[in-house]
Design a protein around this motif. Structure first.
Motif, PDB file in Angstrom:
ATOM      1  N   GLN A   1       0.859  -1.352   0.022  1.00 35.65           N
ATOM      2  CA  GLN A   1       0.039  -0.007   0.010  1.00 35.65           C
ATOM      3  C   GLN A   1       0.990   1.227   0.018  1.00 35.65           C
ATOM      4  OE1 GLN A   1      -2.464  -0.242   3.465  1.00 35.65           O
ATOM      5  NE2 GLN A   1      -3.443  -2.232   2.932  1.00 35.65           N
ATOM      6  N   ILE A   2       0.541   2.163  -0.999  1.00 34.57           N
ATOM      7  CA  ILE A   2       1.205   3.399  -0.966  1.00 34.57           C
ATOM      8  C   ILE A   2       0.694   4.501  -0.638  1.00 34.57           C
ATOM      9  CG2 ILE A   2       2.786   4.627  -2.756  1.00 34.57           C
ATOM     10  CD1 ILE A   2       3.594   2.075  -4.088  1.00 34.57           C
ATOM     11  N   GLY A   3       0.983   5.417   0.130  1.00 40.02           N
ATOM     12  CA  GLY A   3      -0.043   6.648   0.401  1.00 40.02           C
ATOM     13  C   GLY A   3       0.403   7.866  -0.651  1.00 40.02           C
ATOM     14  N   GLU A   4      -0.111   8.837  -0.507  1.00 37.39           N
ATOM     15  CA  GLU A   4      -0.333  10.000  -1.301  1.00 37.39           C
ATOM     16  C   GLU A   4       1.075  10.749  -1.512  1.00 37.39           C
ATOM     17  OE1 GLU A   4      -3.438  12.692  -0.445  1.00 37.39           O
ATOM     18  OE2 GLU A   4      -4.998  11.028  -0.504  1.00 37.39           O
ATOM     19  N   ASN A   5       1.488  11.162  -2.609  1.00 35.45           N
ATOM     20  CA  ASN A   5       2.595  11.923  -2.724  1.00 35.45           C
ATOM     21  C   ASN A   5       4.234  11.271  -2.314  1.00 35.45           C
ATOM     22  OD1 ASN A   5       0.926  14.329  -3.521  1.00 35.45           O
ATOM     23  ND2 ASN A   5       0.689  14.409  -1.437  1.00 35.45           N
ATOM     24  N   CYS A   6       4.151  10.108  -2.799  1.00 35.60           N
ATOM     25  CA  CYS A   6       5.395   9.579  -2.549  1.00 35.60           C
ATOM     26  C   CYS A   6       6.271   9.406  -3.774  1.00 35.60           C
ATOM     27  CB  CYS A   6       5.194   7.880  -2.167  1.00 35.60           C
ATOM     28  SG  CYS A   6       4.067   7.580  -0.752  1.00 35.60           S
TER      29      CYS A   6
ATOM     30  N   SER B   1       8.990  -5.503  -0.361  1.00 35.07           N
ATOM     31  CA  SER B   1       8.429  -6.890  -0.253  1.00 35.07           C
ATOM     32  C   SER B   1       6.991  -6.726   0.148  1.00 35.07           C
ATOM     33  CB  SER B   1       9.266  -7.712   0.757  1.00 35.07           C
ATOM     34  OG  SER B   1      10.560  -7.877   0.257  1.00 35.07           O
ATOM     35  N   GLY B   2       6.306  -7.681  -0.067  1.00 34.89           N
ATOM     36  CA  GLY B   2       4.860  -7.762   0.208  1.00 34.89           C
ATOM     37  C   GLY B   2       4.327  -7.238   1.567  1.00 34.89           C
ATOM     38  N   SER B   3       3.124  -6.973   1.410  1.00 29.75           N
ATOM     39  CA  SER B   3       2.236  -6.376   2.530  1.00 29.75           C
ATOM     40  C   SER B   3       2.878  -5.346   3.248  1.00 29.75           C
ATOM     41  CB  SER B   3       1.897  -7.484   3.567  1.00 29.75           C
ATOM     42  OG  SER B   3       1.153  -8.538   3.065  1.00 29.75           O
ATOM     43  N   THR B   4       3.814  -4.536   2.931  1.00 33.89           N
ATOM     44  CA  THR B   4       4.090  -3.252   3.323  1.00 33.89           C
ATOM     45  C   THR B   4       3.669  -1.949   3.259  1.00 33.89           C
ATOM     46  OG1 THR B   4       6.522  -4.148   3.245  1.00 33.89           O
ATOM     47  CG2 THR B   4       6.427  -1.651   3.547  1.00 33.89           C
ATOM     48  N   ARG B   5       3.391  -1.168   4.227  1.00 31.67           N
ATOM     49  CA  ARG B   5       2.483   0.209   4.102  1.00 31.67           C
ATOM     50  C   ARG B   5       3.442   1.156   4.248  1.00 31.67           C
ATOM     51  NH1 ARG B   5      -1.139  -0.386   8.822  1.00 31.67           N
ATOM     52  NH2 ARG B   5       0.599  -1.580   9.536  1.00 31.67           N
ATOM     53  N   LEU B   6       3.295   2.084   3.073  1.00 29.95           N
ATOM     54  CA  LEU B   6       3.867   3.298   3.046  1.00 29.95           C
ATOM     55  C   LEU B   6       3.013   4.425   3.221  1.00 29.95           C
ATOM     56  CD1 LEU B   6       5.958   3.187  -0.244  1.00 29.95           C
ATOM     57  CD2 LEU B   6       6.770   2.470   2.068  1.00 29.95           C
ATOM     58  N   GLY B   7       3.414   5.471   4.347  1.00 28.32           N
ATOM     59  CA  GLY B   7       2.590   6.500   4.529  1.00 28.32           C
ATOM     60  C   GLY B   7       2.562   7.406   3.361  1.00 28.32           C
ATOM     61  N   ASN B   8       2.007   8.604   3.673  1.00 26.16           N
ATOM     62  CA  ASN B   8       2.232   9.684   2.695  1.00 26.16           C
ATOM     63  C   ASN B   8       3.347  10.529   2.698  1.00 26.16           C
ATOM     64  OD1 ASN B   8      -0.684   9.468   2.232  1.00 26.16           O
ATOM     65  ND2 ASN B   8      -1.124  10.483   3.963  1.00 26.16           N
ATOM     66  N   ASN B   9       3.686  11.152   1.569  1.00 24.61           N
ATOM     67  CA  ASN B   9       4.874  11.759   1.447  1.00 24.61           C
ATOM     68  C   ASN B   9       6.350  11.147   1.815  1.00 24.61           C
ATOM     69  OD1 ASN B   9       3.511  14.202   0.882  1.00 24.61           O
ATOM     70  ND2 ASN B   9       2.891  14.159   3.208  1.00 24.61           N
ATOM     71  N   VAL B  10       6.389   9.914   1.479  1.00 26.42           N
ATOM     72  CA  VAL B  10       7.625   9.262   1.704  1.00 26.42           C
ATOM     73  C   VAL B  10       8.441   9.155   0.433  1.00 26.42           C
ATOM     74  CG1 VAL B  10       8.464   6.579   1.998  1.00 26.42           C
ATOM     75  CG2 VAL B  10       6.261   7.547   3.137  1.00 26.42           C
ATOM     76  N   THR B  11       9.727   9.460   0.799  1.00 23.77           N
ATOM     77  CA  THR B  11      10.588   9.431  -0.421  1.00 23.77           C
ATOM     78  C   THR B  11      11.676   8.211  -0.095  1.00 23.77           C
ATOM     79  OG1 THR B  11      10.616  11.772  -0.608  1.00 23.77           O
ATOM     80  CG2 THR B  11      12.465  10.781  -1.346  1.00 23.77           C
ATOM     81  N   ILE B  12      11.750   7.655  -1.256  1.00 26.77           N
ATOM     82  CA  ILE B  12      12.725   6.313  -1.210  1.00 26.77           C
ATOM     83  C   ILE B  12      13.548   6.582  -2.390  1.00 26.77           C
ATOM     84  CG2 ILE B  12      12.957   3.855  -1.406  1.00 26.77           C
ATOM     85  CD1 ILE B  12       9.994   3.425  -0.398  1.00 26.77           C
ATOM     86  N   ALA B  13      14.959   6.825  -2.152  1.00 24.36           N
ATOM     87  CA  ALA B  13      15.844   7.131  -3.091  1.00 24.36           C
ATOM     88  C   ALA B  13      16.047   5.490  -3.799  1.00 24.36           C
ATOM     89  CB  ALA B  13      17.207   7.688  -2.619  1.00 24.36           C
ATOM     90  N   GLY B  14      17.143   5.609  -4.826  1.00 26.77           N
ATOM     91  CA  GLY B  14      17.566   4.517  -5.617  1.00 26.77           C
ATOM     92  C   GLY B  14      18.197   3.558  -4.990  1.00 26.77           C
ATOM     93  N   GLN B  15      17.976   2.264  -5.612  1.00 23.62           N
ATOM     94  CA  GLN B  15      18.513   1.034  -5.024  1.00 23.62           C
ATOM     95  C   GLN B  15      18.307   0.702  -3.620  1.00 23.62           C
ATOM     96  OE1 GLN B  15      22.722   1.645  -6.162  1.00 23.62           O
ATOM     97  NE2 GLN B  15      22.325   0.568  -8.190  1.00 23.62           N
TER      98      GLN B  15
END
Length: 64
Positions: free
Chosen positions: A5-10, A19-33
């Protein structure tokens, strides 16, 4: 990214694995690799630097 599940503005940059069943909140930034283990909760406004491996839950506003 099965059942993730991916929140808004990620922002998710190239070569990220979540990996499966992870939940991201809003405004999350995940850089490369970045790799994120399954069944985790990533809070709102979290920033994850490139080439990181996330194996624990992250609270709102954390930077790793």
């Amino acid at each position: 990214m099965h059942n993730v599940q991916i929140g808004e503005n990620c922002i998710i940059v190239a070569q990220v694995g979540i990996s499966g069943s992870t939940r991201l909140g809003n405004n999350v930034t995940i850089a490369g690799q970045v790799g994120v283990f399954g069944h985790l909760k990533i809070g709102n406004n979290v920033m994850i630097a490139s080439q990181s491996c996330v194996s624990v839950n992250l609270c709102d506003g954390e930077q790793v």
